[in-house]
Design a protein around this motif. Structure first.
Motif, mmCIF file in Angstrom:
data_model
loop_
_atom_site.group_PDB
_atom_site.id
_atom_site.type_symbol
_atom_site.label_atom_id
_atom_site.label_comp_id
_atom_site.label_asym_id
_atom_site.label_seq_id
_atom_site.Cartn_x
_atom_site.Cartn_y
_atom_site.Cartn_z
ATOM 1 N N LEU A 93 -1.840 -0.853 6.051
ATOM 2 C CA LEU A 93 -1.298 -2.179 6.371
ATOM 3 C C LEU A 93 -2.496 -3.058 6.664
ATOM 4 O O LEU A 93 -3.287 -2.784 7.552
ATOM 5 C CB LEU A 93 -0.370 -2.118 7.583
ATOM 6 N N LEU A 94 -2.630 -4.143 5.866
ATOM 7 C CA LEU A 94 -3.804 -4.985 5.999
ATOM 8 C C LEU A 94 -3.394 -6.421 6.332
ATOM 9 O O LEU A 94 -2.441 -6.959 5.778
ATOM 10 C CB LEU A 94 -4.599 -5.011 4.687
ATOM 11 N N GLY A 95 -4.118 -7.029 7.261
ATOM 12 C CA GLY A 95 -4.002 -8.471 7.493
ATOM 13 C C GLY A 95 -5.278 -9.094 7.000
ATOM 14 O O GLY A 95 -6.355 -8.775 7.495
ATOM 15 N N TYR A 138 0.250 -2.653 -4.368
ATOM 16 C CA TYR A 138 0.268 -3.561 -3.228
ATOM 17 C C TYR A 138 1.661 -4.115 -3.026
ATOM 18 O O TYR A 138 2.402 -4.369 -3.973
ATOM 19 C CB TYR A 138 -0.656 -4.759 -3.469
ATOM 20 N N GLN A 139 1.995 -4.352 -1.831
ATOM 21 C CA GLN A 139 3.241 -5.071 -1.537
ATOM 22 C C GLN A 139 2.962 -6.067 -0.418
ATOM 23 O O GLN A 139 2.654 -5.695 0.700
ATOM 24 C CB GLN A 139 4.341 -4.094 -1.120
ATOM 25 N N TYR A 192 -0.422 -10.710 4.577
ATOM 26 C CA TYR A 192 -0.233 -9.335 5.041
ATOM 27 C C TYR A 192 0.180 -8.522 3.843
ATOM 28 O O TYR A 192 0.985 -8.990 3.023
ATOM 29 C CB TYR A 192 0.849 -9.271 6.110
ATOM 30 N N VAL A 193 -0.387 -7.300 3.758
ATOM 31 C CA VAL A 193 -0.118 -6.517 2.565
ATOM 32 C C VAL A 193 -0.036 -5.020 2.914
ATOM 33 O O VAL A 193 -0.685 -4.563 3.856
ATOM 34 C CB VAL A 193 -1.203 -6.809 1.500
ATOM 35 N N LEU A 194 0.858 -4.328 2.213
ATOM 36 C CA LEU A 194 0.901 -2.864 2.288
ATOM 37 C C LEU A 194 0.221 -2.325 1.044
ATOM 38 O O LEU A 194 0.549 -2.765 -0.068
ATOM 39 C CB LEU A 194 2.346 -2.362 2.330
ATOM 40 N N SER A 233 6.953 2.682 -5.922
ATOM 41 C CA SER A 233 7.747 1.559 -5.390
ATOM 42 C C SER A 233 7.790 1.651 -3.889
ATOM 43 O O SER A 233 7.867 2.733 -3.329
ATOM 44 C CB SER A 233 9.162 1.576 -5.981
ATOM 45 N N ILE A 234 7.693 0.465 -3.257
ATOM 46 C CA ILE A 234 7.687 0.429 -1.794
ATOM 47 C C ILE A 234 8.961 -0.274 -1.365
ATOM 48 O O ILE A 234 9.280 -1.368 -1.844
ATOM 49 C CB ILE A 234 6.464 -0.357 -1.271
ATOM 50 N N THR A 235 9.706 0.320 -0.539
ATOM 51 C CA THR A 235 10.938 -0.327 -0.062
ATOM 52 C C THR A 235 10.950 -0.329 1.445
ATOM 53 O O THR A 235 10.414 0.564 2.098
ATOM 54 C CB THR A 235 12.185 0.406 -0.550
#
Lengths: 790, 276
Positions: B46-48, B121-122, B104-106, B15-17
């Protein structure tokens, strides 16, 4: 096609109502559950039904009214929403998210109403925004209804003087501006209807427009209700702005309706004080506008205003209302060269009514109006238009109604000139009106000049006007008219005998032109009028030694003689005869023997030469006998001559019974109760005997022709004459003669050939009973009757 | 390929918080109860990305940052890793279009030798605020068809923020056609690709009725259009040479024969700091 159209329209209306109700139902649910989102959604859908183009204004109105009722509920909801904390400003924005403009604007107006009430923004700003945003509806019918809705919801929220919405920033000026703007826009939409759609549907469109006109006019009503619009503001702003719109729209229907509206909704004193501005607009209207009706209404209103209280009259004088109206009418008539004569006459008629109410003392004004009317009429010749003629009658009746006095009216020098322009039929109607007015008010017309003028006015009744068709005249109408003239003649009265004589001469001059049909109606009243004068001349104040040339009974009689003579040509000998006899009797009262004799001679000539019908003769002879009996002026010789002739005529009547009755009537000519020198018992008896002979002859003739004798009535009648003279003390009539007559009658009645006649039997029985009664009375009478046995 | 992937549950839950509103965040990894997770390292990226739908779902990263969170080892119980990407440049706003998406994604990867890596992914949304433009002229124009229709319209600005309201008016100089109604449309024009591969997609986002019925010469019709109800984005011009999104106001007049007369004007939409 037409029927289908109507049916379709019904269908569309039904569909529209169904759609509206369905969405209203969902809207109610949303309102009940305080769901603002859904409330907005369904109300917008509901209002979408008003986007239809398929309905006529009338049907559209039905739909609109339903939506209107629903919007009241929505407005309540909005009000509650704001109480629950929802910002009214947010609401005001929120409703503007609707994509369709018509629902959007209805919702905006509804929220706007709440917005003003909340006082979170100056009323004028909200009003201004609403009236501006409504420009989005350019469709005439939809636009008119939307703006009418705006007007409706804003009526109680105008920043009027004394209103709770009045404030530093909000003044009555803003209220006025708002209403004026809405009015202007509505009128533009309304006028535009005229030019949209195919030309062949022009009538339909005009009908629809007239159905919508009150929506536009209501704005003017609202303006008139604004307390703060005082005379100054009305004069400086409201009226000029409204008139500008009216003039500039160049639309016949709108101009006509709105001018009328202005006149009807604003107070009378405003009109009076702005007369110049208001009247200035009239010549600028379209030539086809029915100015006469509008202007007439204005004058009517002002007239009523003037009549309402005498206190306002000075105002009229101060603003010179009459001359302004007079000028305006002149200009309008000049500007509209092809205005039908009806229009001009209506205008003059209204103006006359106005001036009569406002300036009853200024006869010159009234005369001026009539003069202008004559001038206009003179270019037209005789009037052909029925309605115009009616207006002329109204015009001419107005002064009569006002003054109730023909004498005053006769002072209007142009009055007769106006009469010249109506056809003879109308002339008659008018004459009747005049006569009725005189009758009703018991007007005294006491100089010959006025009488002359009056008769000139009513000449339609007095004589045949050039080339009028007689054959169409209804007999009853004619009689009615002539009887009126007769009554009028009786009304003319002046205690001054000189003047009265002049009046009679004047009347005579006029009625003699009337021709044979009228004379029998008009001569008798004139004769009796003259006879009244004769009696007046005999009055105690009469100076018998009047100066030369003054009126004397003789002169009057002379005139009478000539007057009655005119009846020869009619011919109306019986009437003439009666009149002669009347005159003779009057002459008798005046102790003018030669005159009386002359009249009798005339009567006799008529009897001999003109009266040929046997029944007429019988009537005439009895009249002659009756009159002659009362005459006491004659000397023995004259009286003998006349009596002789009368007796002679009696004996020459065609039928025996008539002869008999006339002859026994003649017996009275020789026995005048209160004059001892006229009691000739012998000749009375001669007459009665002669009557008996004739009765006998009649009986025999009847026997010869029908095999039975006629009734004994004649004998019984003669018996009664015997009894009369017997009682009066005629010594020639004795009990024996009566006795024998009774026996004769009894014998006759018992004869076999006698045909029974119950009436005669009863008559005889009563006569016998009378004798019996007299006998039983005792005293001198009883004694006298004693010898008679029955 | 490991055919067993998917047949089992993943070995751990990730989980990403976001710990706070800034860039400091944390992830936690929790193994399935009672089991240990062996891994060859944990990293977060971190992707754009710009994703072109017509290009077989290919995407291009215009931003890519990596942080190694753990060296190879085993996780027995829930383990939390804080991480931070500071001073990241995110020049573009998140955008979801018809043919293109900018996201944008983590991305957290737990690398494992066998049994496949566990990836989580988040997405997160990026909004860029723009200050009010210093120059914002009104749009004013006279257009028409000769001897048929002449109108003059005016929009109070050329640049509007997302919650703005368009105020304006249309003035009718000449009307010889029977107009039924007039609408104002907001249109979005999304163009993707470049050169011969350019794809253009136009959507009408708003259809707002301005006028009902036929006006006559001299009428002026007000415009007041609130933008807030519509799902607009800021204008994007040539994003990473991949796509553009532009907005237009389209004034449409419809006559009684349903012929449309229109005039389109570009407007710029920007995002205004809401509390500014």
């Amino acid at each position: 096609m037409m029927v289908d159209g109507v049916e379709d329209e019904e269908k569309w209306l039904a569909a529209g109502i169904a759609g509206l109700q369905q969405n209203a139902f969902y809207m109610h649910r949303a309102l009940d559950s305080n769901n603002l989102r859904d409330a907005l959604k369904y109300s917008a859908q509901m209002l979408s039904e008003l986007r239809t183009s398929k309905l006529s204004p009338q049907k559209y109105y039905q739909l609109y009214m339903r939506a209107f009722d629903e919007l009241r509920k929505l407005e309540m909801f909005f009000k509650e929403e704001t109480r629950r904390g929802c910002s009214i400003i947010d609401l005001y924005e929120l409703v503007q998210h609707a994509g369709n403009i018509l629902p959007r604007l209805y919702l905006l107006c509804t929220v706007g109403s709440v917005y003003i009430k909340s006082k979170e923004a100056p009323a004028k700003d909200v009003l201004k925004d609403l009236v501006e945003m409504c420009r989005g509806i350019q469709h005439p019918v939809r636009g008119l209804f939307l703006r009418s809705y705006l007007s409706q919801i804003s009526r109680d929220k105008l920043p009027d003087i004394g209103s709770e919405y009045e404030g530093d920033a909000d003044t009555v000026n803003d209220a006025m501006e708002f209403v004026l703007q809405n009015f202007t826009e509505m009128n533009k939409l309304w006028v535009r209807m005229q030019h949209q759609g195919p030309a062949r549907e022009k009538d339909k469109r005009e009908k629809e427009r007239s159905e919508l006109r009150d929506l536009v006019g209501k704005n003017l009503h609202v303006l008139s209700q604004i307390e703060g619009v005082d005379l100054d503001m009305y004069k400086e702003t409201v009226l000029p702005r409204v008139l500008e719109q009216v003039v500039n729209c160049k639309d016949e229907i709108a101009q006509c309706y709105l001018m009328d509206c202005i006149i009807q909704v604003f107070p009378d004193e405003y009109h009076l004080q702005t007369l110049e501005i208001l009247l200035g607009a009239f010549p600028q209207l379209q030539p086809s506008v029915d100015i006469k009706t509008v202007l007439s209404r204005l004058m009517e209103r002002l007239s009523n205003y003037a009549a309402s209280s005498t206190e306002v009259l000075p105002e009229f004088l101060q603003v010179e209302a009459f001359s302004k109206l007079n000028n305006a009418i002149g200009k309008v008539i000049e500007a509209q060269a092809d205005m039908p004569i009806l229009g001009a006459v209506t205008l003059y008629s209204s103006l006359l009514t106005f001036t009569l109410h406002v300036h009853p003392d200024r006869l010159d004004y009234a005369d001026q109006v009539l003069g202008a009317c004559v001038k206009k009429l003179s270019g037209e010749g005789k009037l052909e238009d029925n309605r115009a003629t009616k207006q002329i009658v109204a015009l001419l009746s107005a002064p009569l109604d006002k003054y109730n006095d023909i004498v005053t009216v006769l002072k209007l020098s142009n009055y007769p000139s106006v009469m010249e322009y109506v056809d003879s039929e109308t002339n008659k109607v008018m004459a009747m009106v005049i006569i009725q007015s005189i009758m009703k008010n018991n007007t005294q017309i006491s100089t010959a000049d006025k009488v002359g003028a009056l008769f000139e006015l009513i000449k339609g009744l007095i004589r045949d006007l050039d080339g009028a068709a007689h054959d169409q005249v209804d007999e009853d109408d004619f009689k009615e008219e002539q009887n009126s003239v007769a009554r009028l003649i009786q009304m003319l009265q002046n205690d001054d005998t000189e003047e009265m004589f002049k009046i009679i001469c004047t009347v005579r001059k006029h009625i003699l032109t009337g021709g044979p049909k009228r004379l029998p109606f008009t001569v008798p009243p004139l004769v009796f009028s003259s006879l009244k004068l004769v009696r007046q001349l005999q009055g105690p104040e009469e100076n018998p030694f009047g100066e030369e040339g003054s009126t004397t009974p003789k002169k009057v009689f002379q005139l009478l003689n000539q007057t009655i003579e005119t009846l020869y040509g009619v011919p109306a000998p019986e009437l003439a005869l009666r009149l002669y006899l009347q005159c003779a009797e009057a002459a008798n009262d005046s102790d003018l023997e030669p005159v009386a004799y002359e009249f009798f001679t005339q009567a006799y000539i008529l009897y001999e030469e003109e009266i040929s019908d046997s029944r007429a003769q019988v009537t005439a002879i009895h009249l002659i006998i009756g009159t002659l009996q009362r005459m006491h002026v004659f000397g023995v010789e004259n009286r003998d001559t006349l009596t002789h002739k009368a007796t002679g005529y009696s004996a020459k009547l065609l039928k025996k019974p008539d002869q008999c009755r006339a002859v026994y009537a003649c017996s009275h000519l020789f026995w005048v109760d209160d004059q001892d020198n006229m009691k000739d018992g012998e000749r009375v008896l001669l007459c009665l005997k002669r009557a008996l002979r004739i009765a006998n002859a009649a009986q025999q003739m009847s026997n010869a022709t029908r095999g039975s004798t006629g009734s004994v009535t004649l004998f019984v009648e003669i018996l009664n004459k015997y009894l009369y003279f017997f009682e009066k003390g005629n010594t020639q009539i004795n009990a024996a003669a009566i006795q024998s007559l009774i026996e004769l009658i009894t014998a006759e009645m018992q004869s076999e050939s006698n045909s029974p006649d119950p009436a005669a039997d009863a008559f005889f029985a009563s006569t016998l009973r009378y004798i019996q009664f007299q006998k039983q009375k005792g005293g001198a009478v009883g004694e006298k009757y004693e010898p008679i046995k029955v | 390929m490991n055919y067993l992937i998917g047949a089992f549950k993943p070995a751990c839950n990730i989980s990403i918080t976001f710990a706070d509103g800034k860039n400091r965040k944390q992830i936690s990894i929790e193994p399935v109860l009672g089991k240990k997770v062996e891994h060859n390292g944990v990293k977060i990226e971190l992707l754009g990305q710009i994703e072109m739908y017509f290009d077989r779902g290919n995407f291009y990263d215009f931003t890519s940052l990596v942080r190694e969170l753990d060296v190879p080892g085993e996780i027995y119980e829930r383990k939390t890793y804080p991480f931070e990407f500071s001073t990241v440049e995110m020049p573009y706003e998140t955008y979801n279009g018809v043919n293109v998406r900018l996201r944008y994604v983590l991305k957290v990867t737990v690398s494992r030798g066998y049994g496949g890596s566990v990836v989580e992914y988040q997405d997160f949304v990026v909004r860029n605020y723009t200050p009010p433009p210093s120059i914002n002229n009104s749009i004013k124009m006279e257009v028409g068809i000769e001897d048929c229709l002449h109108i003059e319209f005016e929009y109070n600005k050329s640049k509007y923020h997302l919650k703005d309201v368009i105020i304006g008016k249309i003035y009718f100089l000449l009307v010889r056609i029977k107009i039924k109604n007039m609408d104002l449309e907001i249109r979005r024009r999304e163009s993707t690709g470049s050169g011969a591969n350019t794809h253009v997609e136009t959507e009408t986002l708003a259809k707002f009725e301005l006028m009902d019925g036929a006006p006559v010469r001299g009428e002026s019709i007000p415009i007041r259009l609130f933008l807030s109800p519509y799902e607009l984005t800021p204008t994007h011009r040539n994003i990473n040479n991949k796509f553009s999104v532009k907005y237009y106001l389209n004034l449409v007049l419809v006559d009684e024969e349903d012929r449309r007369y229109f005039k389109q004007q570009e407007i710029t939409i920007y995002r205004l700091q809401e509390n500014s």
